[in-house]
Design an enzyme around this catalytic site. Sequence first.
Site, PDB file in Angstrom:
ATOM      1  N   CYS A 217       1.113  -1.033   0.526  1.00 25.02           N
ATOM      2  CA  CYS A 217       0.124   0.500   0.212  1.00 25.02           C
ATOM      3  C   CYS A 217       0.489   1.497   0.006  1.00 25.02           C
ATOM      4  O   CYS A 217       0.462   2.039  -0.631  1.00 25.02           O
ATOM      5  CB  CYS A 217      -1.040  -0.044   1.034  1.00 25.02           C
TER       6      CYS A 217
ATOM      7  N   ASP B 258      -7.858   6.002  -1.212  1.00 25.46           N
ATOM      8  CA  ASP B 258      -7.296   3.772  -0.566  1.00 25.46           C
ATOM      9  C   ASP B 258      -6.727   3.190  -1.399  1.00 25.46           C
ATOM     10  O   ASP B 258      -7.559   2.876  -2.438  1.00 25.46           O
ATOM     11  CB  ASP B 258      -8.125   3.703   0.398  1.00 25.46           C
TER      12      ASP B 258
ATOM     13  N   HIS C 291      -6.621   0.185  -1.025  1.00 26.80           N
ATOM     14  CA  HIS C 291      -7.094  -1.340  -0.524  1.00 26.80           C
ATOM     15  C   HIS C 291      -7.949  -2.150  -0.920  1.00 26.80           C
ATOM     16  O   HIS C 291      -8.614  -2.173  -0.855  1.00 26.80           O
ATOM     17  CB  HIS C 291      -6.442  -1.517   0.810  1.00 26.80           C
TER      18      HIS C 291
END
Length: 397
Positions: A74, A281, A283
């Site tokens: 990430c 994000d 993820h």
Amino acid sequence: MDAATLTYDTLRFGEFEDFPETSDPVWILGKEFNALTEKEDIFSDVTSRLWLTYRKNFPPIGGTGPTSDTGWGCMLRCGQMILGEALICRHLGRDWRWVRGQPQKEEYISILNAFLDKKDSYYSLHQIAQMGVGEGKSIGQWYGPNTVAQVLKKLAVFDSWSRLAVHVAMDNTVVIEEIKRLCMPWLDYGGGACADPQGGMSEPNGCLEGACALAEEETALWKPLVLLIPLRLGLSDINEAYIETLKQCFQLPQSLGVIGGKPNSAHYFIGYVGEELIYLDPHTTQPAVEPGEDGQVPDDTYHCQHPPCRMHICQIDPSIAVGFFCRTEDDFDDWCARVRKLSHSRGGLPMFELADRQPSHFSCSVDVLNLAPDFFDSDRLERFFDSEDEEFEILSL
């Protein structure tokens, strides 16, 4: 759900919450919006940023390594996003907008190709991970913001198309002289004058923030600057004295945003509204993408097409890297003037120092890389406080 895997972090942080109805100004990478009257413009701007997420089924890293970065990549993806924003500003301009299904410019396709998950893309996960191996970071090991910044700096040297000058400012200090040398290597500040490319000397500049008295064609030799400033704004939590200053960074027209996050979750922060940070994000696990026979890159999965994520600013991990892009010397001089103005205003503690020349207390060049392995037992610290971060001065009141 076959196209993408939404991870626990994605769902937990409310990725699909609608944008708030508020009279507070919304700031996205140097641009101000009204949430009540410009919501579509906000979504268009956010959607136009490159969204680099976990991928799966790409060629093994190093030939025998992982074929997915889910669970460990990430921060690397956040590094890709902040550099991707720099490339967009460099080749397309800050006001460029992505429209789904619309034929794209050749420059845009070239930018996407630079981030495809394969070994020969300039800024691919493969390149970032393997460059980290050469500096003591094993593939699959967590990077902090500073490590990612240092690796991107090394990779940018090979990108002859973009011709970026990537500078990582250490010790909470941005040294104007060093940046001018980097972006205009044919200048000689040691003699207090501008060096002529043919070897002669022109008249003294007089001020580091002023434009050199050079011919127009010579001033075009400025290499577009990507300035990354790793900072630690507290110990385990952000020192609230820096919150207003951090928010002001998103108001600067040169802003590339911030990479950082929460424990175990790195994010790319692109703005704020009220006391909430706006971020992309990484993820979400999506299949790796390959260009078509016509050379076009299927790009729907490279743009976040739902309302952006938000989190309270006090939740951000204190270890971050702030980014800025200065296309020209005038842009950099303007950035310096704005930062100095902010440092003299009330409402927040300066996050970093702006110096004309390298301070005498610097023990070594700020360009020296030292990406030694982490030596922390705590998983949380290993993920967000790199060995490079040990050199940071803890900023506090």
